[in-house]
Design a protein around this motif. Sequence first.
Motif, PDB file in Angstrom:
ATOM      1  N   GLU A  17       0.788  -1.230  -0.309  1.00  9.74           N
ATOM      2  CA  GLU A  17       0.073   0.113  -0.084  1.00  9.74           C
ATOM      3  C   GLU A  17       0.998   1.123  -0.013  1.00  9.74           C
ATOM      4  OE1 GLU A  17      -3.197  -1.712  -0.266  1.00  9.74           O
ATOM      5  OE2 GLU A  17      -3.696   0.022   0.530  1.00  9.74           O
ATOM      6  N   ASP A  24      -9.047   5.479   3.411  1.00 16.50           N
ATOM      7  CA  ASP A  24     -10.331   5.669   3.502  1.00 16.50           C
ATOM      8  C   ASP A  24     -11.448   4.787   3.031  1.00 16.50           C
ATOM      9  OD1 ASP A  24     -10.101   9.383   3.480  1.00 16.50           O
ATOM     10  OD2 ASP A  24      -9.945   7.782   5.185  1.00 16.50           O
ATOM     11  N   GLU A  26     -10.505   1.585   2.368  1.00 16.84           N
ATOM     12  CA  GLU A  26     -10.331   0.420   3.188  1.00 16.84           C
ATOM     13  C   GLU A  26     -11.378   0.648   4.457  1.00 16.84           C
ATOM     14  OE1 GLU A  26      -6.086  -0.674   3.435  1.00 16.84           O
ATOM     15  OE2 GLU A  26      -6.950  -1.158   5.456  1.00 16.84           O
ATOM     16  N   ASN A  27     -11.337   1.777   5.000  1.00 15.86           N
ATOM     17  CA  ASN A  27     -12.229   1.684   6.132  1.00 15.86           C
ATOM     18  C   ASN A  27     -13.742   1.774   5.671  1.00 15.86           C
ATOM     19  OD1 ASN A  27     -10.403   2.205   8.124  1.00 15.86           O
ATOM     20  ND2 ASN A  27     -10.416   4.376   8.265  1.00 15.86           N
ATOM     21  N   GLU A  28     -13.900   2.171   4.515  1.00 14.36           N
ATOM     22  CA  GLU A  28     -15.440   2.184   4.204  1.00 14.36           C
ATOM     23  C   GLU A  28     -15.865   0.669   3.738  1.00 14.36           C
ATOM     24  OE1 GLU A  28     -16.014   5.319   1.143  1.00 14.36           O
ATOM     25  OE2 GLU A  28     -17.684   3.731   0.182  1.00 14.36           O
ATOM     26  N   ASP A  29     -14.775   0.016   3.299  1.00 12.52           N
ATOM     27  CA  ASP A  29     -15.035  -1.461   2.967  1.00 12.52           C
ATOM     28  C   ASP A  29     -15.301  -2.325   4.130  1.00 12.52           C
ATOM     29  OD1 ASP A  29     -12.431  -1.776   0.126  1.00 12.52           O
ATOM     30  OD2 ASP A  29     -14.635  -1.534   0.126  1.00 12.52           O
ATOM     31  N   GLU A  30     -14.400  -2.045   5.153  1.00 12.59           N
ATOM     32  CA  GLU A  30     -14.728  -2.649   6.444  1.00 12.59           C
ATOM     33  C   GLU A  30     -16.088  -2.301   6.819  1.00 12.59           C
ATOM     34  OE1 GLU A  30     -10.043  -2.572   8.320  1.00 12.59           O
ATOM     35  OE2 GLU A  30     -11.862  -2.068   9.820  1.00 12.59           O
ATOM     36  N   GLN A  31     -16.170  -1.140   6.972  1.00 14.34           N
ATOM     37  CA  GLN A  31     -17.584  -0.755   7.548  1.00 14.34           C
ATOM     38  C   GLN A  31     -18.811  -1.507   6.684  1.00 14.34           C
ATOM     39  OE1 GLN A  31     -18.985   3.329   6.967  1.00 14.34           O
ATOM     40  NE2 GLN A  31     -20.044   3.378   8.749  1.00 14.34           N
ATOM     41  N   HIS A  33     -18.526  -4.412   5.277  1.00 14.32           N
ATOM     42  CA  HIS A  33     -18.413  -5.774   5.521  1.00 14.32           C
ATOM     43  C   HIS A  33     -19.138  -5.986   6.795  1.00 14.32           C
ATOM     44  CE1 HIS A  33     -15.822  -7.254   2.395  1.00 14.32           C
ATOM     45  NE2 HIS A  33     -14.929  -6.548   2.617  1.00 14.32           N
ATOM     46  N   ARG A  34     -18.821  -5.115   7.885  1.00 13.64           N
ATOM     47  CA  ARG A  34     -19.560  -5.152   8.962  1.00 13.64           C
ATOM     48  C   ARG A  34     -21.085  -4.939   9.170  1.00 13.64           C
ATOM     49  NH1 ARG A  34     -17.552  -0.503  12.023  1.00 13.64           N
ATOM     50  NH2 ARG A  34     -15.619  -0.666  11.150  1.00 13.64           N
ATOM     51  N   GLU A  35     -21.302  -3.981   8.325  1.00 13.57           N
ATOM     52  CA  GLU A  35     -22.607  -3.906   8.334  1.00 13.57           C
ATOM     53  C   GLU A  35     -23.493  -5.141   7.680  1.00 13.57           C
ATOM     54  OE1 GLU A  35     -23.786  -0.645   5.986  1.00 13.57           O
ATOM     55  OE2 GLU A  35     -22.820   0.813   7.475  1.00 13.57           O
ATOM     56  N   GLU A  37     -22.336  -7.984   7.875  1.00 16.05           N
ATOM     57  CA  GLU A  37     -22.036  -9.162   8.901  1.00 16.05           C
ATOM     58  C   GLU A  37     -23.258  -9.066   9.958  1.00 16.05           C
ATOM     59  OE1 GLU A  37     -17.628  -9.825   9.003  1.00 16.05           O
ATOM     60  OE2 GLU A  37     -18.624 -10.203  10.976  1.00 16.05           O
TER      61      GLU A  37
END
Lengths: 285, 246
Positions: A17, A24, A26-31, A33-35, A37
Amino acid sequence: MATFFGEVLSVYSRAVEEDDDDLDAENEDEQIHREIEEKREVHIAWCTEVAQSLEGSGSNKLQCSDLIIAVGPNAAGFLSAYVLNTESWDAVGHASLWNERSRGSSRQSIAPLPGEPACLFYRHRDNPAVLVCQSTCYIAEDQLFQWTEKVFGCLQKRGLSVMVLSDSPVAEYKTPDYLYGSAVPFLRSLKSSASKSQALCPALEQPNILTGLPAAVLSHCQVHQIPAVLYQCYTDVISPDSITMETYKPVLLCLSKLVKLEPCLSADVLRKFAIITEAQSNLYT
Amino acid sequence: MSYDRAITVFSPDGHLFQVDYAQEAVKKGSTAVGVRGKNVVVLGVEKKSVAKLQDDRTVRKICSLDNHVFMAFAGLTADARIIVNRARVECQSHRLTVEDPATVEYITRYISSIKQRYTQSNGRRPFGISSLIVGFDFDGTPHLYQTDPSGTYHAWKANAIGRSAKTVREFLEKNYKEEDMESDTDTIKLAIRALLEVVQSGGKNIELAIMKRDESMKILVQEEIEEYVTAIETEKEKAEKQKKKT
């Protein structure tokens, strides 16, 4: 990077990277994914009485000697007609989940309406160690493990014995011989290695396999050495049908040792649980 | 490669899977039984339960093709309608061309040819119906033919098609007696007895059509069927009492 022509090129590696801007994204992706899940999480909701006894017991587990799971409309209908129709069963909980095919649970805390595809738990009043689970909703592959862990997580493993009844279309049954019409519907069984009891029908032949919730439950029982037996009913009818439900009748032998059953059932009661599609469907005469 | 998608493809072991699957569609239809007597031909069908608001006159399994031929089918309703319409036109066409009514065998062969053509055409599927065709030729001979989705037809003394056809056929094989066929009543009773083996809740779910030589097709009313059913039950009780005595 060295090329065939002897020059050296500097190449950017995709593994590293380099830009901070991507953080950002990435964070959005994580968010996201979390949602997803959270949305796809399986929730087991018990009634107050059971929830209290769960909290009361030191290990947060229910005493359960026998768990009977019915997967599919015919298996569920069979249990409703032959087992649950006596007045001695209480609805003690339900599992709510969301996936593309089971959109029921935007209202997790509210119990599903009767007739809706759902996953319901019942307990016998006189013998509270006997639990019945009727699962008529679709549980996606990614939710199966969660469902199994959460349900079995609430039950005491010692002394537990599991029986699974499951429907399957006969078109999925692989056999070298031609299946005559009168042979269908029929039962096949599969056991975990801890199960010492005699199965009531022939074992499922290779190369047939189980999928979905029955497979998840049986796998869990195999891993945790819980005696489990599964009865798979292969049927040629799409909708719930009284003849298919009657195919499960040999199971009553085992069930009658646990709970008192309706001694003799009229065909009318069974037909009540079978969807009356015959009148509506004019495709075949 | 999957050998069961296109009708025109044989599988390596010689199967036409679409035709086999069409036979499965036939098994989804309710039972129909046909008996050929000496002086009467009988077709009995299991009546389909109709929705409350549905007019049951439009749910007929027994259709007449001409004054002297009628048939019952099992399987896809819409396919049956097409076959019946074509057969009816052909019967009249035959009358006009040849100035004689078509023989039962002729019209059966016509229907079977249509069905066979659809097992050998590109992009078409077979007809999902089997039919029992009964009637009298103009020389007075009674006939019963059965056709199936592959386009084959055979003559029978008694046969059944549809959902519990195997059970009914076994019953017929056990109980068919050549000498009984001389009597119209016994022929009709055999058809009803065969149907009662598989029909739920008895006589009110049975529809019966008979044709006597030189007469037109007659569909029995419910009361007549109930009379036969009662007679059959009385005979059964008598036979059981006789058995217990010996």
